[in-house]
Design an enzyme around this catalytic site. Structure first.
Site, PDB file in Angstrom:
ATOM      1  N   HIS A 118      -1.008  36.528 -11.525  1.00  0.00           N
ATOM      2  CA  HIS A 118      -1.640  35.788 -10.432  1.00  0.00           C
ATOM      3  C   HIS A 118      -0.949  36.166  -9.130  1.00  0.00           C
ATOM      4  CE1 HIS A 118       1.812  33.111  -9.984  1.00  0.00           C
ATOM      5  NE2 HIS A 118       1.787  32.887 -11.296  1.00  0.00           N
TER       6      HIS A 118
ATOM      7  N   ASP B 292       5.919  27.567 -31.243  1.00  0.00           N
ATOM      8  CA  ASP B 292       7.299  27.864 -31.627  1.00  0.00           C
ATOM      9  C   ASP B 292       8.194  26.680 -31.273  1.00  0.00           C
ATOM     10  OD1 ASP B 292      10.067  29.041 -31.488  1.00  0.00           O
ATOM     11  OD2 ASP B 292       8.940  30.836 -32.051  1.00  0.00           O
TER      12      ASP B 292
ATOM     13  N   SER C  19       5.287  32.873 -15.836  1.00  0.00           N
ATOM     14  CA  SER C  19       4.044  33.573 -15.495  1.00  0.00           C
ATOM     15  C   SER C  19       4.259  35.075 -15.618  1.00  0.00           C
ATOM     16  CB  SER C  19       3.612  33.236 -14.071  1.00  0.00           C
ATOM     17  OG  SER C  19       3.252  31.894 -13.961  1.00  0.00           O
TER      18      SER C  19
END
Length: 427
Positions: free
Chosen positions: A238, A365, A380
């Site tokens: 992004h 997890d 990210s």
């Protein structure tokens, strides 16, 4: 009586037609939905397989003189078919509803693509192409000249009296004379010229614009991949935007650095967590950032980047070959380096073009959940691997549920870095 019998017959016929129309609409609902969700273009790697959900549609494969695609038969119908890319080239799949062609899907079979997966924590530092206005303030008892001139948060000051501006210091120097200035600003992609006259701050005698501005930014994220063939990288998935205005930061120059993770703030339903990284005390530059765009940051590396978990690199999965089911993300949360953590791809969105939200992933997890609560800021760009192949990268976390987030298909990120690799360096 006769009129009543005729009315009853007419009512029965009307009800019959209504039931028939209802049955037809119910019967066509699934095929129509399958058509709506079917992408118009599909890329397959050579030897790769994808599933087309037909839901009652018929499919006919048209190969242009060679066996590009194979399946069970050339004319198929039913719930779904599996298509396998045999040779490089293109083919078409004609979809039919009730025997009538209604859509043609173009299929391209491309060579298998390999990259080095990321997962490293990176520091990112950007200098803007201009000076960003993030707010206005009065100068002592005098109203803000910036506000009076019509400047808004998110405006990018590009030049003063025709001279390019690249820093807040330069802007202050232009204001110091105290006379009217012509500012060239960029607002939502449009160039606008405004006149502004700074006022003297009686507290120190300095002439000021009366605006809060920013000319650079820095933060921590995760590398998604390194393409050794082109020497380019992709990260974040992004754009980097201004924290105050939400504006995409127009890039002048930038760099990525080796980052040391010094801690993790665990996220919960009330606040996002964060990976705490440090990279400016002894910066080790890994590459130059050349693009800050909607789908991530991209640039070039002077030296190859290596992932110790996959030293030989991994194959890139086209979006059509990604499936719902088990996967892993690669990320760095401590000084032990890159680790793989289990997740599930719970939903796929088939796309004809680049988009940040191509899939939904859920962290499963327990070690990752215990440490971070799920997906946190700084993760990210973490690559998503399925069957040891690069499927995508983490882009966003769900507000209120840090265990889930969105991922972008790796195919779209590679398109961005391929376009960068093909740019003329002298341009």
């Amino acid at each position: 009586m006769r009129d009543q019998r005729m009315q009853k017959r007419g009512a029965r016929r009307g009800a019959g037609w209504l039931l028939a129309a209802l049955a037809l609409s119910v019967g066509l609902a699934q095929p129509v939905r399958a058509l709506w969700e079917m992408p118009g273009d599909i890329i397959l790697s050579q030897g790769g397989t994808t599933q087309l959900e037909l839901a009652g549609l018929e499919a006919q494969i048209l190969n242009p003189g060679q066996q590009v695609l194979t399946s069970q038969d050339e004319t198929l119908s039913g719930k779904g078919i599996a298509l396998t890319g045999e040779q490089e080239g293109s083919a078409q799949v004609v979809l039919k509803l009730l025997g009538v062609p209604v859509k043609t899907v173009s299929v391209t079979v491309a060579p298998q693509r390999y990259v080095m997966p990321g997962g490293q924590s990176i520091g990112v530092a950007l200098n803007m192409a201009g000076v960003l206005v993030v707010g206005a303030s009065d100068v002592g008892a005098s109203p803000s000249p910036a506000r009076a001139a019509g400047l808004r948060s998110g405006d990018l000051i590009m030049a003063v009296d025709g001279s390019a501006i690249t820093s807040a210091q330069q802007l202050s120097q232009h204001m110091a004379a105290g006379r009217q200035r012509q500012l060239l600003i960029s607002r939502n992609g449009r160039a606008i010229t405004v006149a502004v006259t700074p006022v003297k701050d009686q507290r120190d005698g300095t002439y000021r614009l009366g605006a809060w501005v920013r000319d650079s930014t820095a933060g921590v994220g995760t590398l998604s991949y390194y393409d050794g063939e082109n020497g380019v990288f992709g990260a974040l998935g992004h754009a980097i935007t201004d924290a105050d205005t939400g504006s995409l930061l127009t890039l002048s120059e930038g760099a990525i650095y080796q980052s040391q993770v010094v801690g993790v703030l665990k996220g919960d339903e009330n606040s996002p967590g964060e990976v705490l990284g440090e990279f400016m005390s002894h910066p080790t530059q890994l590459g130059s950032v050349l693009v800050n765009g909607e789908y991530g940051i991209y640039g070039q590396c002077g030296e190859p980047l290596v992932n110790p978990l996959y030293p030989d690199g991994v194959e890139v999965l086209p979006s059509s070959q990604v499936r719902e089911g088990p996967a892993q993300i690669l990320t760095t949360l401590d000084d032990q380096g890159i680790k793989a953590y289990d997740c599930q791809i719970t939903k796929l969105f088939r796309q004809d073009g680049a988009g940040q939200r191509g899939m939904i992933i859920k962290i499963t997890d327990q070690a990752l959940l215990d440490k971070t609560g799920g997906i946190v800021q700084g993760m990210s760009g973490s690559p998503i691997l399925q069957d040891g192949k690069l499927a995508g990268a983490v882009t966003h976390v769900f507000l209120g549920d840090a265990t889930q987030g969105y991922g972008m298909y790796a195919q779209w990120m590679l398109e961005q870095s391929d376009a960068l690799a093909q740019m003329d360096p002298a341009a």
